[in-house]
Design an enzyme around this catalytic site. Structure first.
Site, PDB file in Angstrom:
ATOM      1  N   ARG A 144       0.889  -1.185   0.000  1.00 46.33           N
ATOM      2  CA  ARG A 144       0.000   0.000   0.000  1.00 46.33           C
ATOM      3  C   ARG A 144       0.914   1.219   0.000  1.00 46.33           C
ATOM      4  NH1 ARG A 144      -5.328   1.293   3.548  1.00 46.33           N
ATOM      5  NH2 ARG A 144      -6.100  -0.069   1.896  1.00 46.33           N
ATOM      6  N   HIS A 192      -7.295   0.744  -6.415  1.00 45.88           N
ATOM      7  CA  HIS A 192      -7.510  -0.133  -5.246  1.00 45.88           C
ATOM      8  C   HIS A 192      -8.163  -1.430  -5.761  1.00 45.88           C
ATOM      9  CE1 HIS A 192      -7.778  -1.387  -1.242  1.00 45.88           C
ATOM     10  NE2 HIS A 192      -8.662  -0.537  -0.733  1.00 45.88           N
ATOM     11  N   GLN A 247     -10.030  -4.074  -3.440  1.00 48.78           N
ATOM     12  CA  GLN A 247     -11.340  -3.664  -2.938  1.00 48.78           C
ATOM     13  C   GLN A 247     -12.419  -3.891  -3.992  1.00 48.78           C
ATOM     14  OE1 GLN A 247     -12.091  -2.272   0.295  1.00 48.78           O
ATOM     15  NE2 GLN A 247     -14.092  -2.914  -0.452  1.00 48.78           N
ATOM     16  N   ASP A 255     -17.230   7.102  -1.843  1.00 48.91           N
ATOM     17  CA  ASP A 255     -16.023   6.966  -1.022  1.00 48.91           C
ATOM     18  C   ASP A 255     -15.770   8.325  -0.382  1.00 48.91           C
ATOM     19  OD1 ASP A 255     -13.646   6.020   0.071  1.00 48.91           O
ATOM     20  OD2 ASP A 255     -12.520   6.022  -1.809  1.00 48.91           O
ATOM     21  N   CYS A 311     -16.261   1.358   0.391  1.00 47.32           N
ATOM     22  CA  CYS A 311     -15.089   0.541   0.733  1.00 47.32           C
ATOM     23  C   CYS A 311     -14.720   0.650   2.208  1.00 47.32           C
ATOM     24  CB  CYS A 311     -13.899   0.922  -0.152  1.00 47.32           C
ATOM     25  SG  CYS A 311     -13.309   2.609   0.081  1.00 47.32           S
ATOM     26  N   ARG A 321     -13.360  -9.052   1.491  1.00 44.70           N
ATOM     27  CA  ARG A 321     -11.934  -8.797   1.251  1.00 44.70           C
ATOM     28  C   ARG A 321     -11.150 -10.055   1.613  1.00 44.70           C
ATOM     29  NH1 ARG A 321      -9.895  -3.572   1.361  1.00 44.70           N
ATOM     30  NH2 ARG A 321      -7.956  -4.591   0.787  1.00 44.70           N
TER      31      ARG A 321
HETATM   32  N1  NVA Z   1     -10.003   6.465  -1.417  1.00 50.73           N
HETATM   33  C1  NVA Z   1      -9.649   6.075  -0.088  1.00 50.73           C
HETATM   34  C2  NVA Z   1      -9.837   4.617   0.103  1.00 50.73           C
HETATM   35  C3  NVA Z   1      -9.491   4.097   1.477  1.00 50.73           C
HETATM   36  C4  NVA Z   1      -9.653   2.613   1.610  1.00 50.73           C
HETATM   37  C5  NVA Z   1      -8.211   6.479   0.193  1.00 50.73           C
HETATM   38  O1  NVA Z   1      -7.358   6.290  -0.698  1.00 50.73           O
HETATM   39  O2  NVA Z   1      -7.920   6.994   1.270  1.00 50.73           O
HETATM   40  N1   CP Z   2     -11.203  -0.386   2.418  1.00 50.69           N
HETATM   41  C1   CP Z   2      -9.930  -0.461   2.863  1.00 50.69           C
HETATM   42  O1   CP Z   2      -8.988  -0.686   2.102  1.00 50.69           O
HETATM   43  O2   CP Z   2      -9.816  -0.281   4.198  1.00 50.69           O
HETATM   44  P1   CP Z   2      -8.460  -0.044   5.016  1.00 50.69           P
HETATM   45  O3   CP Z   2      -7.940   1.320   4.643  1.00 50.69           O
HETATM   46  O4   CP Z   2      -8.893  -0.119   6.449  1.00 50.69           O
HETATM   47  O5   CP Z   2      -7.487  -1.102   4.655  1.00 50.69           O
END
Ligand code: NVA
Ligand code: CP
Length: 309
Positions: free
Chosen positions: A107, A134, A137, A223, A263, A291
């Site tokens: 990540r 992502h 997800q 989101d 998500c 997930r």
């Molecule tokens: N769009 C959000 C998703 C978090 C799971 C982010 O990147 O923070």
């Molecule tokens: N939806 C998701 O990826 O959650 P986290 O940021 O908690 O991993």
């Protein structure tokens, strides 16, 4: 395994329709077995390294628990505690880490970082979220739709809010799995097809009015207004996105039987009302749970290929 045989999951389109159909079937089997407490350890002695440059609850937990449930082990690394945080080149880290473990999940910020890592990795690399995408997800989200409503082909997904990593991935998935996305973003936050990694614009339509985007949709999703890494834009975004809140009126114009997805983590009162996310059309908890099952299917596939039993 030689480098050329390694499969990564860095973007949704790294797998094709037939592979997704296989994974959906496989996730269902793995989930059913897990619910029956049947032991299934195909990845005994395999190790997953998880590299986090951003916060996470679901991604860390689902990968770590998933690897354990498949008989393997998972190692959590965050940049603050590793040499990556002190400037070790991503390529060097990839060479070293991929000699010590069997699969890697990352990540991070720019997609280019994970692409650079993968280009030097001896083992499969999975995108656990970047600024652009992502894919894990959306894999879980589409599996959830298939599980609850059947094939997504030809269906309409309404995306309300920011054209962020989730939106880009939904758009890519629409091209791979042949469905449509109605996108409504505030002015100035529109989809950038090239950044989204799209071949064209045939699978999505833009709407200035979020209500119009939801009309007839089979799945409504949104989101956060501000994604991780963009916190400096918080105030400007709170103003720009004020009308992009999924509420009961939007769900009422969606198709009969439409589901709501997010998500998570969610901000009730911002991108979605409590009434919708905690209401009867919301499938967010199943989405989060899936997930675990879909990523187990994914790791099994990337490491062992197709399993026929
Ligand atoms: N769009 C959000 C998703 C978090 C799971 C982010 O990147 O923070
Ligand atoms: N939806 C998701 O990826 O959650 P986290 O940021 O908690 O991993």
């Amino acid at each position: 395994m030689t480098k050329t045989e390694i499969r990564h999951f860095l973007r949704f389109r790294d797998l094709d329709r037939a592979e997704f159909e296989y994974l959906f079937g496989r996730a269902r089997i793995i989930k059913e077995r897990f619910k029956r407490y049947e032991k299934y350890h195909p990845l005994g002695d395999r190790t997953l390294a998880m590299i986090f440059e951003k916060a996470s609850t679901r991604t860390r937990l689902s990968f770590e628990a998933g690897m354990h449930q498949l008989g393997g082990a998972a190692i959590y690394l965050n940049t603050r505690d590793t040499q990556l945080g002190r400037g070790e080149p991503v390529e060097d880290a990839a060479e070293v880490i991929s000699r010590m473990v069997d699969i890697v999940m990352i990540r991070t910020f720019e997609q280019s970082i994970i692409e650079r890592f993968a280009s030097r990795s001896r083992v499969p690399v999975i995108n656990g979220l970047t600024n652009e995408y992502h894919p894990c997800q959306v894999l879980a989200d589409i599996y959830t739709y298939v599980e609850q409503r059947g094939d997504i082909r030809g269906k309409t997904v309404a995306w309300i809010g920011d054209s962020n990593n989730m939106c880009n991935t939904w758009l890519q998935a629409a091209e791979v799995l042949d469905f449509n996305v109605h996108v409504s973003t505030p002015q100035g936050y529109e989809v950038e097809p090239e950044r989204a990694g799209l071949y064209g614009t045939a699978h999505f339509e833009s709407f200035a009015d979020p209500m119009a985007a939801c009309r007839g949709a089979d799945l409504v999703t949104t989101d956060v207004w501000t994604s991780m890494g963009f916190e400096a834009e918080n105030d400007a975004r709170a103003k720009a996105f004020a009308d992009w809140q999924v509420d009961a009126d939007m769900m009422a114009v969606a198709a009969k039987g439409a589901v709501f997805m997010h998500c998570l983590p969610a901000h009730r009162g911002e991108e979605v009302t409590a009434e919708v996310i905690d209401g009867p059309q919301s499938v967010v908890w199943d989405e989060a749970e899936n997930r675990l099952h879909t990523q187990k299917a994914l790791m099994e596939y990337l490491l062992l290929g197709r399993i026929e039993k």
